[in-house]
Design a protein around this motif. Structure first.
Motif, PDB file in Angstrom:
ATOM      1  N   CYS A  23      27.593  -3.279   1.140  1.00  0.00           N
ATOM      2  CA  CYS A  23      27.367  -2.127   0.264  1.00  0.00           C
ATOM      3  C   CYS A  23      28.341  -2.223  -0.894  1.00  0.00           C
ATOM      4  CB  CYS A  23      27.601  -0.813   1.002  1.00  0.00           C
ATOM      5  SG  CYS A  23      26.222  -0.409   2.075  1.00  0.00           S
ATOM      6  N   LYS A  25      29.741   0.427  -2.234  1.00  0.00           N
ATOM      7  CA  LYS A  25      30.718   1.508  -2.110  1.00  0.00           C
ATOM      8  C   LYS A  25      30.379   2.249  -0.826  1.00  0.00           C
ATOM      9  CE  LYS A  25      31.997   5.569  -4.853  1.00  0.00           C
ATOM     10  NZ  LYS A  25      31.265   6.776  -4.579  1.00  0.00           N
ATOM     11  N   LYS A  26      31.384   2.779  -0.144  1.00  0.00           N
ATOM     12  CA  LYS A  26      31.104   3.493   1.103  1.00  0.00           C
ATOM     13  C   LYS A  26      30.742   4.948   0.790  1.00  0.00           C
ATOM     14  CE  LYS A  26      31.137   3.329   5.662  1.00  0.00           C
ATOM     15  NZ  LYS A  26      30.212   2.450   6.389  1.00  0.00           N
ATOM     16  N   CYS A  27      29.562   5.394   1.245  1.00  0.00           N
ATOM     17  CA  CYS A  27      29.189   6.804   1.061  1.00  0.00           C
ATOM     18  C   CYS A  27      30.012   7.658   2.034  1.00  0.00           C
ATOM     19  CB  CYS A  27      27.700   6.994   1.308  1.00  0.00           C
ATOM     20  SG  CYS A  27      26.674   5.992   0.217  1.00  0.00           S
ATOM     21  N   TYR A  29      29.452  10.054   4.044  1.00  0.00           N
ATOM     22  CA  TYR A  29      28.921  10.480   5.344  1.00  0.00           C
ATOM     23  C   TYR A  29      28.574   9.288   6.242  1.00  0.00           C
ATOM     24  CZ  TYR A  29      24.718   9.083   2.925  1.00  0.00           C
ATOM     25  OH  TYR A  29      23.801   8.344   2.226  1.00  0.00           O
ATOM     26  N   CYS A  30      28.777   8.066   5.735  1.00  0.00           N
ATOM     27  CA  CYS A  30      28.177   6.893   6.380  1.00  0.00           C
ATOM     28  C   CYS A  30      29.033   6.344   7.514  1.00  0.00           C
ATOM     29  CB  CYS A  30      27.960   5.803   5.338  1.00  0.00           C
ATOM     30  SG  CYS A  30      27.251   4.322   6.059  1.00  0.00           S
ATOM     31  N   PHE A  32      27.498   3.825   9.342  1.00  0.00           N
ATOM     32  CA  PHE A  32      26.804   2.571   9.658  1.00  0.00           C
ATOM     33  C   PHE A  32      27.784   1.408   9.535  1.00  0.00           C
ATOM     34  CE2 PHE A  32      22.893   4.672   7.614  1.00  0.00           C
ATOM     35  CZ  PHE A  32      22.590   5.305   8.792  1.00  0.00           C
ATOM     36  N   THR A  34      28.980  -1.230   7.801  1.00  0.00           N
ATOM     37  CA  THR A  34      28.818  -1.835   6.476  1.00  0.00           C
ATOM     38  C   THR A  34      30.164  -2.356   5.985  1.00  0.00           C
ATOM     39  OG1 THR A  34      29.349   0.163   5.241  1.00  0.00           O
ATOM     40  CG2 THR A  34      27.058  -0.114   5.880  1.00  0.00           C
ATOM     41  N   GLY A  73      20.206  -1.986   6.420  1.00  0.00           N
ATOM     42  CA  GLY A  73      21.629  -2.201   6.167  1.00  0.00           C
ATOM     43  C   GLY A  73      22.431  -0.936   6.324  1.00  0.00           C
ATOM     44  N   GLY A  74      23.522  -0.968   5.584  1.00  0.00           N
ATOM     45  CA  GLY A  74      23.895  -1.739   4.409  1.00  0.00           C
ATOM     46  C   GLY A  74      22.903  -1.562   3.254  1.00  0.00           C
ATOM     47  N   THR A  75      22.981  -2.491   2.356  1.00  0.00           N
ATOM     48  CA  THR A  75      22.124  -2.446   1.170  1.00  0.00           C
ATOM     49  C   THR A  75      21.391  -3.775   1.008  1.00  0.00           C
ATOM     50  OG1 THR A  75      23.765  -0.979   0.160  1.00  0.00           O
ATOM     51  CG2 THR A  75      22.090  -1.863  -1.304  1.00  0.00           C
ATOM     52  N   ASN A 108      18.443   0.759  -2.229  1.00  0.00           N
ATOM     53  CA  ASN A 108      19.162   1.889  -2.801  1.00  0.00           C
ATOM     54  C   ASN A 108      18.919   1.939  -4.296  1.00  0.00           C
ATOM     55  OD1 ASN A 108      20.390   3.124  -0.606  1.00  0.00           O
ATOM     56  ND2 ASN A 108      21.967   1.548  -0.515  1.00  0.00           N
ATOM     57  N   ARG A 145      27.340   8.820  -3.461  1.00  0.00           N
ATOM     58  CA  ARG A 145      26.265   7.868  -3.760  1.00  0.00           C
ATOM     59  C   ARG A 145      26.497   7.245  -5.130  1.00  0.00           C
ATOM     60  NH1 ARG A 145      23.145   6.169   0.243  1.00  0.00           N
ATOM     61  NH2 ARG A 145      21.462   5.805  -1.214  1.00  0.00           N
TER      62      ARG A 145
HETATM   63  S1  SF4 Z   1      24.643   1.912   4.328  1.00  0.00           S
HETATM   64 FE1  SF4 Z   1      23.727   3.399   2.945  1.00  0.00          FE
HETATM   65  S2  SF4 Z   1      24.804   5.293   3.404  1.00  0.00           S
HETATM   66 FE2  SF4 Z   1      26.067   3.627   4.231  1.00  0.00          FE
HETATM   67  S3  SF4 Z   1      27.536   3.107   2.612  1.00  0.00           S
HETATM   68 FE3  SF4 Z   1      25.770   1.755   2.365  1.00  0.00          FE
HETATM   69  S4  SF4 Z   1      24.461   2.825   0.883  1.00  0.00           S
HETATM   70 FE4  SF4 Z   1      25.908   4.335   1.674  1.00  0.00          FE
END
Ligand code: SF4
Length: 385
Positions: A23, A25-27, A29-30, A32, A34, A73-75, A108, A145
């Motif tokens: 990714c 950048k880290k969102c 709330y995430c 996952f 990544t 993902g991820g992205t 994204n 985001r």
């Molecule tokens: S996986 Fe999605 S929600 Fe998580 S950091 Fe990457 S773009 Fe953001």
């Protein structure tokens, strides 16, 4: 793992999940798995490891045909088209395909343009899942985001204009300080873009996220309830039918087959760091595998983190935890087919669920009730060992 016997005559359908961990950048709330990349994405190296990972799994999936592929993902939209094409072509050469393969990529806004979408179509991707989350500029910033509202609307409009087979929008509600009207406005804007599928899910704050530390103020329960009730009504009156807790499709043919396979307790193989697999052996034994979380360790050729056999006593909970997410009927004979357990083994759990009004039992199937949907956790607890 090599000790498991594989029946080469079986002809089963399989889903393949491919995890792309990067990714930009880290969102906030995430949670996952990544990895934030500040430099170039190691496309070539990572893809070559994905293919070795798949090659090493071929014995386990001998006899299966691929029904769905999900690049998540991820992205995944950070992958170059050239590398994506190489990945997809190589998979097609290694694993037999079922008819009408569903091939999804998560993207994204802010990481793709019109040319990406045209190329995705050209290389056979027929479903696109777009991480919109909200159309509200302030909420996008607060969530961390990368994109702006217009990036999302432009990319969805273009995907529709080139007649992408199936478009999903991910939309979240229950955002920090969100009002009922703001949440409904997100849905109205999503509906106006006419995607075939909308995933509408509630933000929850999970450990190991930025929000876990900053503790933003989330809407109170009564606001969440109003958002859910009015949003659900809005989606349904706009032609989107719910078929799972947070999944709405214009009609059955646009339901996400990949996720349906998870929820129907089907088999799947995951490749890439953090990817999970669930496979049923010819003797009915169910195994789960998890790949290593760290992408750099993964790219050193260490793929498997752990694999284990699911205990028989855990199967009722595992099965119904997935199955009752779906609103469709549950054929009674399917429980035995997919778990190798007899219905009698769970008779007392079923009777309790029926007596509490969570499910109804019919001659050939079970059906979750409205009360069961509302108290899903209580229902599932009844199936715990
Ligand atoms: S996986 Fe999605 S929600 Fe998580 S950091 Fe990457 S773009 Fe953001």
């Amino acid at each position: 793992m090599n000790n498991f016997q594989i029946d080469k005559k079986k002809s089963l359908l399989l889903s393949l999940y491919i995890h792309i961990p990067w990714c930009m950048k880290k969102c906030c709330y995430c949670d996952f798995p990544t990895t934030t990349l500040h430099n170039k994405v190691p496309n070539k190296e990572y893809i070559s490891h994905l293919l070795i990972d798949l090659k090493q799994s071929l014995l386990l999936i001998d006899g299966y045909s691929l029904k769905t592929i999900f690049i998540g993902g991820g992205t995944p939209s950070l992958l170059t088209i050239e590398m994506l094409e190489k990945l997809i072509d190589s998979i097609y050469k290694m694993v037999p395909l079922a008819t009408n393969l569903e091939l999804t990529i998560e993207v994204n806004p802010g990481t793709i343009n019109e040319n990406h979408l045209i190329s995705y179509q050209t290389i056979g991707i027929n479903r696109i899942s777009i991480g919109v989350q909200t159309f509200n500029r302030n909420h996008l910033i607060h969530l961390g985001r990368l994109h702006r509202p217009e990036d999302a609307t432009n990319i969805v409009s273009f995907a529709s204009a080139i007649k992408f087979n199936s478009i999903n929008l991910d939309i979240m509600y229950g955002l920090p300080n969100q009002t009922v009207n703001q949440a409904l406005d997100d849905l109205r804007q999503a509906i106006a873009l006419a995607p075939q599928h909308i995933s509408w899910y509630q933000l929850t704050i999970e450990p190991n996220t930025i929000f876990w530390n900053t503790k933003p103020k989330l809407p109170k329960d009564d606001i969440i309830w109003d958002i859910y009730q009015q949003g659900n009504e809005l989606l349904m009156s706009s032609g989107y039918q719910p078929y799972e807790i947070s999944a709405y499709a214009h009609n059955k043919s646009y339901q996400c087959l990949h996720n349906m396979n998870y929820w129907r307790f089907g088999d799947y193989l995951g490749i890439g760091c953090s990817a999970h697999s669930k496979l049923t052996l010819p003797d009915g034994t169910i195994i789960r595998m998890v790949k290593v979380r760290n992408p750099f360790l993964y790219m050193k050729g260490k793929y498997l983190d752990k694999s284990y056999q699911v205990a028989l006593s855990d199967l009722p909970f595992e099965y119904f935890m997935n199955r009752f997410r779906l609103f469709e009927i549950v054929p009674r004979n399917e429980f035995t087919q997919l778990t190798s357990l007899a219905e009698n083994d769970i008779r007392s759990m079923l009777d309790q669920s029926i007596n509490l009004g969570y499910i109804s039992e019919y001659n050939k199937y079970w059906q979750i009730t409205e009360k069961g949907k509302l108290f899903l956790n209580n229902l599932l607890e009844l199936f715990l060992a």
